[in-house]
Design an enzyme around this catalytic site. Structure first.
Site, PDB file in Angstrom:
ATOM      1  N   HIS A   1       3.509 -97.944   1.763  1.00 14.44           N
ATOM      2  CA  HIS A   1       2.904 -98.834   0.783  1.00 14.44           C
ATOM      3  C   HIS A   1       2.183 -97.990  -0.258  1.00 14.44           C
ATOM      4  O   HIS A   1       1.625 -96.942   0.085  1.00 14.44           O
ATOM      5  CB  HIS A   1       1.907 -99.791   1.454  1.00 14.44           C
TER       6      HIS A   1
ATOM      7  N   GLU B   1       6.371-106.429   5.354  1.00 17.25           N
ATOM      8  CA  GLU B   1       7.740-106.923   5.457  1.00 17.25           C
ATOM      9  C   GLU B   1       8.314-106.846   6.873  1.00 17.25           C
ATOM     10  O   GLU B   1       9.217-107.602   7.217  1.00 17.25           O
ATOM     11  CB  GLU B   1       8.655-106.147   4.504  1.00 17.25           C
TER      12      GLU B   1
HETATM   13  N1  COA Z   1      10.942 -94.513   4.460  1.00 15.98           N
HETATM   14  C1  COA Z   1      11.139 -93.208   4.239  1.00 15.98           C
HETATM   15  N2  COA Z   1      10.427 -92.464   3.379  1.00 15.98           N
HETATM   16  C2  COA Z   1       9.459 -93.106   2.708  1.00 15.98           C
HETATM   17  C3  COA Z   1       9.182 -94.466   2.900  1.00 15.98           C
HETATM   18  C4  COA Z   1       9.968 -95.176   3.812  1.00 15.98           C
HETATM   19  N3  COA Z   1       9.774 -96.481   4.023  1.00 15.98           N
HETATM   20  N4  COA Z   1       8.165 -94.822   2.095  1.00 15.98           N
HETATM   21  C5  COA Z   1       7.816 -93.726   1.410  1.00 15.98           C
HETATM   22  N5  COA Z   1       8.600 -92.682   1.783  1.00 15.98           N
HETATM   23  C6  COA Z   1       8.558 -91.324   1.279  1.00 15.98           C
HETATM   24  C7  COA Z   1       9.310 -91.201  -0.045  1.00 15.98           C
HETATM   25  O1  COA Z   1      10.651 -90.842   0.138  1.00 15.98           O
HETATM   26  C8  COA Z   1       8.540 -90.150  -0.754  1.00 15.98           C
HETATM   27  O2  COA Z   1       8.855 -88.877  -0.211  1.00 15.98           O
HETATM   28  P1  COA Z   1       8.882 -87.575  -1.129  1.00 15.98           P
HETATM   29  O3  COA Z   1       7.537 -87.445  -1.761  1.00 15.98           O
HETATM   30  O4  COA Z   1       9.194 -86.486  -0.164  1.00 15.98           O
HETATM   31  O5  COA Z   1       9.958 -87.825  -2.144  1.00 15.98           O
HETATM   32  C9  COA Z   1       7.118 -90.444  -0.343  1.00 15.98           C
HETATM   33  O6  COA Z   1       7.210 -90.980   0.988  1.00 15.98           O
HETATM   34  C10 COA Z   1       6.465 -91.451  -1.287  1.00 15.98           C
HETATM   35  O7  COA Z   1       5.401 -92.001  -0.619  1.00 15.98           O
HETATM   36  P2  COA Z   1       4.403 -92.961  -1.382  1.00 15.98           P
HETATM   37  O8  COA Z   1       3.887 -92.285  -2.621  1.00 15.98           O
HETATM   38  O9  COA Z   1       3.419 -93.461  -0.388  1.00 15.98           O
HETATM   39  O10 COA Z   1       5.388 -94.158  -1.760  1.00 15.98           O
HETATM   40  P3  COA Z   1       5.480 -95.028  -3.084  1.00 15.98           P
HETATM   41  O11 COA Z   1       4.118 -95.509  -3.445  1.00 15.98           O
HETATM   42  O12 COA Z   1       6.226 -94.330  -4.153  1.00 15.98           O
HETATM   43  O13 COA Z   1       6.386 -96.229  -2.581  1.00 15.98           O
HETATM   44  C11 COA Z   1       7.109 -98.090  -1.333  1.00 15.98           C
HETATM   45  C12 COA Z   1       5.880 -97.326  -1.861  1.00 15.98           C
HETATM   46  C13 COA Z   1       6.653 -99.391  -0.707  1.00 15.98           C
HETATM   47  C14 COA Z   1       8.035 -98.396  -2.513  1.00 15.98           C
HETATM   48  C15 COA Z   1       7.828 -97.192  -0.293  1.00 15.98           C
HETATM   49  O14 COA Z   1       6.956 -96.909   0.786  1.00 15.98           O
HETATM   50  C16 COA Z   1       9.133 -97.812   0.206  1.00 15.98           C
HETATM   51  O15 COA Z   1      10.172 -97.650  -0.451  1.00 15.98           O
HETATM   52  N6  COA Z   1       9.116 -98.520   1.391  1.00 15.98           N
HETATM   53  C17 COA Z   1      10.313 -99.131   1.884  1.00 15.98           C
HETATM   54  C18 COA Z   1      10.539-100.489   1.198  1.00 15.98           C
HETATM   55  C19 COA Z   1       9.545-101.538   1.658  1.00 15.98           C
HETATM   56  O16 COA Z   1       9.260-101.689   2.836  1.00 15.98           O
HETATM   57  N7  COA Z   1       9.037-102.276   0.652  1.00 15.98           N
HETATM   58  C20 COA Z   1       8.081-103.350   0.886  1.00 15.98           C
HETATM   59  C21 COA Z   1       6.727-102.970   0.383  1.00 15.98           C
HETATM   60  S1  COA Z   1       5.477-104.160   0.851  1.00 15.98           S
END
Ligand code: COA
Length: 357
Positions: free
Chosen positions: A244, A299
């Site tokens: 998140h 989710e």
């Molecule tokens: N699975 C695998 N890796 C994940 C991840 C996940 N669910 N969520 C974050 N990461 C990784 C990314 O690949 C990235 O890695 P890197 O820096 O090595 O490239 C890093 O963690 C980014 O982390 P963060 O900055 O905390 O994420 P964000 O703020 O850019 O993204 C989300 C937040 C929600 C978009 C992301 O966690 C995600 O895509 N989750 C899966 C989708 C989901 O469940 N969405 C519903 C949200 S309520």
């Protein structure tokens, strides 16, 4: 420049506060723990809209029931072309037929619309005639009745009510920001809600819970969880239901929904299996991204709850919209009443025109 606008403050709001370090969500001065499972969806609609929408009827449950009956007329526009689309695309198309206004009647019709249209689309896609709303029922009970063509049990209606309350608002998430940007142009509430829906649809926001059922089904048994998760991450995939932008501890909404699934009694062993998958996912994510604090988000247990309530997975995002639409409308009105046009700057990094010699 901040990638993804992280930590950029783009609005002041009295509507909700997401405390990512404490893992706490406040909605207009009330904590989510106080609201989920206690207040009804209609109560939180009144809480969110108070002071932002003029002329809200005192008997909001009855007015929302009437609004469901009013928007049901639009269901006749469902045709084969729309029914061939995903439920959220078909629902979005019906919603786009509503008039763009700012008054209480428009606000209530927009809150009624995702519920009425989703139930009609899901039924029509399964070959059944859409079922007209019963304005005398609670919103949650009527959604389930319209979806199934038969009344839901009291615990099922309570569980859906708890879900709608849990997701009704959540600070400046992507869809709420999109709704506020549109509202800042004074375009009208329907346009703002359509912007919110468009943003919600994506798998990084509200599109995650459907694929979570696919993930659980593919994993199949607890001992497969770790290798399956490792293989996904090896392919560069993200695990849906984890991580998140703001919460760096457990998402409080995940616990509220897990409690709702437990009360409802999911399919035998399903909750325990999901907990085993969750534990494996958290362990693998911790190993691979030790500096990221990736936790379970809303989710993951949304998927389990909506599955237990017999929503098809491809309609899960529509059910999210049924709750979040209340927040979009409150934010849109707050923005329109108090904010300036949202118009940020970009930094041009492309080529410059060549100077004439
Ligand atoms: N699975 C695998 N890796 C994940 C991840 C996940 N669910 N969520 C974050 N990461 C990784 C990314 O690949 C990235 O890695 P890197 O820096 O090595 O490239 C890093 O963690 C980014 O982390 P963060 O900055 O905390 O994420 P964000 O703020 O850019 O993204 C989300 C937040 C929600 C978009 C992301 O966690 C995600 O895509 N989750 C899966 C989708 C989901 O469940 N969405 C519903 C949200 S309520």
């Amino acid at each position: 420049m901040t990638n993804g606008l992280e930590n950029v403050v783009a609005a002041e709001t009295v509507l909700s506060d997401v405390d990512g370090q404490a893992g706490r969500l406040i909605i207009r001065g009330r904590s989510l723990d106080e609201l989920a499972g206690r207040a009804s969806f209609e109560d939180v609609v009144a809480l969110l809209l108070e002071g932002f929408v003029d002329g809200l009827p005192a008997d909001l449950p009855a007015a929302l029931g009437r609004a469901r009956a009013e928007v049901f007329a639009e269901v006749s526009a469902l045709d084969a072309g729309l029914l061939a689309r995903s439920p959220i695309e078909a629902m979005r198309a019906l919603l786009a037929r509503l008039a763009d206004d700012e008054d209480a009647a428009t606000a209530l019709r927009l809150i009624a619309a995702p519920a009425v249209f989703t139930a009609a689309v899901v039924r029509a896609q399964a070959g059944h005639a859409p079922m007209a709303p019963d304005p005398a029922l609670s919103h949650a009970a009527d959604v389930l009745r319209m979806l199934r063509g038969a009344p839901a049990s009291e615990p099922e209606a309570r569980a859906l009510d708890a879900y709608l309350v849990t997701v009704c608002d959540h600070g400046l998430n992507a869809s709420t920001f999109a709704a506020r940007a549109v509202a800042s142009t004074r375009a009208g509430l329907t346009s703002a809600v359509l912007a919110g829906l468009g943003a919600l649809k994506g798998p990084l926001h509200g599109g995650a819970p459907g694929p979570i059922i696919g993930m659980l089904d593919e994993i199949g048994a607890p001992e497969n969880a770790r290798p399956w998760i490792e293989a996904q991450l090896d392919q560069g995939e993200r695990l849906m239901g984890f991580g998140h932008r703001v919460y760096k501890v457990r998402d409080p909404r995940a616990d509220a929904l897990k409690a709702a699934v437990r009360q409802l009694g999911a399919r035998h062993g399903r909750l325990e299996f999901a907990e085993a998958v969750e534990a494996a996912a958290l362990a693998v994510l911790k190993d691979r991204k030790p500096d990221r604090a990736l936790q379970t988000n809303v989710e993951f247990y949304t998927a389990l709850l909506l599955e237990a309530l017999a929503f098809p997975p491809d309609a899960f995002t529509c059910v999210f919209a049924m709750g979040r639409v209340a927040g979009w409308i409150a934010h849109a009105r707050e923005q329109a009443l108090g904010g300036r046009l949202i118009r940020p700057q970009s930094v041009y990094v492309g080529p410059r025109p060549r100077r004439a010699a």
